[in-house]
Design a protein around this motif. Structure first.
Motif, PDB file in Angstrom:
ATOM      1  N   ALA A 166      10.153   2.434  -1.899  1.00  0.00           N
ATOM      2  CA  ALA A 166       9.176   2.572  -2.983  1.00  0.00           C
ATOM      3  C   ALA A 166       8.672   1.197  -3.422  1.00  0.00           C
ATOM      4  N   PRO A 167       7.962   0.495  -2.524  1.00  0.00           N
ATOM      5  CA  PRO A 167       7.542  -0.871  -2.847  1.00  0.00           C
ATOM      6  C   PRO A 167       6.520  -0.967  -3.980  1.00  0.00           C
ATOM      7  N   ALA A 168       5.754   0.078  -4.226  1.00  0.00           N
ATOM      8  CA  ALA A 168       4.720   0.018  -5.250  1.00  0.00           C
ATOM      9  C   ALA A 168       5.290   0.180  -6.657  1.00  0.00           C
ATOM     10  N   LEU A 169       6.557   0.544  -6.777  1.00  0.00           N
ATOM     11  CA  LEU A 169       7.163   0.761  -8.086  1.00  0.00           C
ATOM     12  C   LEU A 169       8.010  -0.438  -8.465  1.00  0.00           C
ATOM     13  N   GLY A 213       0.784  -1.230   0.000  1.00  0.00           N
ATOM     14  CA  GLY A 213       0.000   0.000   0.000  1.00  0.00           C
ATOM     15  C   GLY A 213       0.816   1.280   0.000  1.00  0.00           C
ATOM     16  N   LEU A 214       2.122   1.171   0.218  1.00  0.00           N
ATOM     17  CA  LEU A 214       2.981   2.350   0.219  1.00  0.00           C
ATOM     18  C   LEU A 214       3.506   2.575  -1.195  1.00  0.00           C
ATOM     19  N   VAL A 215       3.246   3.752  -1.760  1.00  0.00           N
ATOM     20  CA  VAL A 215       3.832   4.097  -3.051  1.00  0.00           C
ATOM     21  C   VAL A 215       5.296   4.459  -2.818  1.00  0.00           C
ATOM     22  N   TRP A 242       0.631   7.195  -0.168  1.00  0.00           N
ATOM     23  CA  TRP A 242      -0.055   5.912   0.011  1.00  0.00           C
ATOM     24  C   TRP A 242      -0.970   5.618  -1.167  1.00  0.00           C
ATOM     25  N   ARG A 243      -1.208   4.338  -1.427  1.00  0.00           N
ATOM     26  CA  ARG A 243      -2.173   3.915  -2.453  1.00  0.00           C
ATOM     27  C   ARG A 243      -3.592   4.294  -2.043  1.00  0.00           C
TER      28      ARG A 243
END
Length: 181
Positions: free
Chosen positions: A176-179, A32-34, A54-55
């Motif tokens: 940057a886990p969402a990338l 959920g963390l961008v 955040w997402r």
């Protein structure tokens, strides 16, 4: 979302840099963390001021209700957490290379044409990206009627790019886990 801690002028910023080095990678896979930019400023106005995108609200509240935020509060005190609705967010994989950040804001005049203001802020974002920003987030907040602009940079922006009341930070780490890598 952002919270910040103002530190004494003589605070050993090595403590903050060490904390970022140890704790920063722990959020590299947080669902959920961008991104989270670990921001700090040293000098006469030393601070630790992480900035999150955040997402969704559920992910943000999951973090605030969890052990990681409880650890921050135990270490530094109970902060005010500022939140905004993103009007614009341009974040790519190169954001992990950010080493500097700028944050500025503006008060929205009563009865402003918000759609026009949003277009102006999107133009600000395009200009910052053209100047080399790795990420730009524009946040809108309707309780205090303010705009917040965060730009992340690989290199320190030159003195000519400083806006009035612009805050400048070092970036110790970017999760940057969402990338995609």
């Amino acid at each position: 979302m952002q919270y910040s801690f103002v530190l004494p002028a003589d605070y050993d910023m090595g403590v903050i840099r060490e904390r970022i080095a140890v704790k920063g990678p722990l959020l590299d896979g947080l669902p959920g963390l961008v991104f989270k930019a670990y921001l700090y400023a040293d000098g006469p106005e030393s601070s630790y001021a992480p900035f999150y995108l955040w997402r969704d609200e559920e992910a943000m509240h999951g973090f605030l209700n969890g052990p990681a935020f409880a650890g921050v509060a135990r270490a530094f005190g109970w902060p005010s957490v500022r939140t905004w609705t993103p009007w614009h967010a341009n974040v790519g994989p190169a954001v992990r290379e950010a080493r500097f950040a700028t944050r500025s804001g503006a008060v929205i005049a009563p009865y402003s044409a918000l759609s026009e203001l949003r277009l102006q802020e999107e133009a600000f974002a395009r200009e910052a990206l053209a100047k080399g920003a790795l990420a730009v987030v524009i946040g809108f907040e309707s309780v205090t009627w303010t705009i917040t602009r965060l730009c992340l940079w690989r290199d320190a922006p030159g003195p000519g790019s400083a806006a009035a009341a612009e805050q400048r930070y070092h970036v110790g780490h970017v999760s940057a886990p969402a990338l995609a890598m």
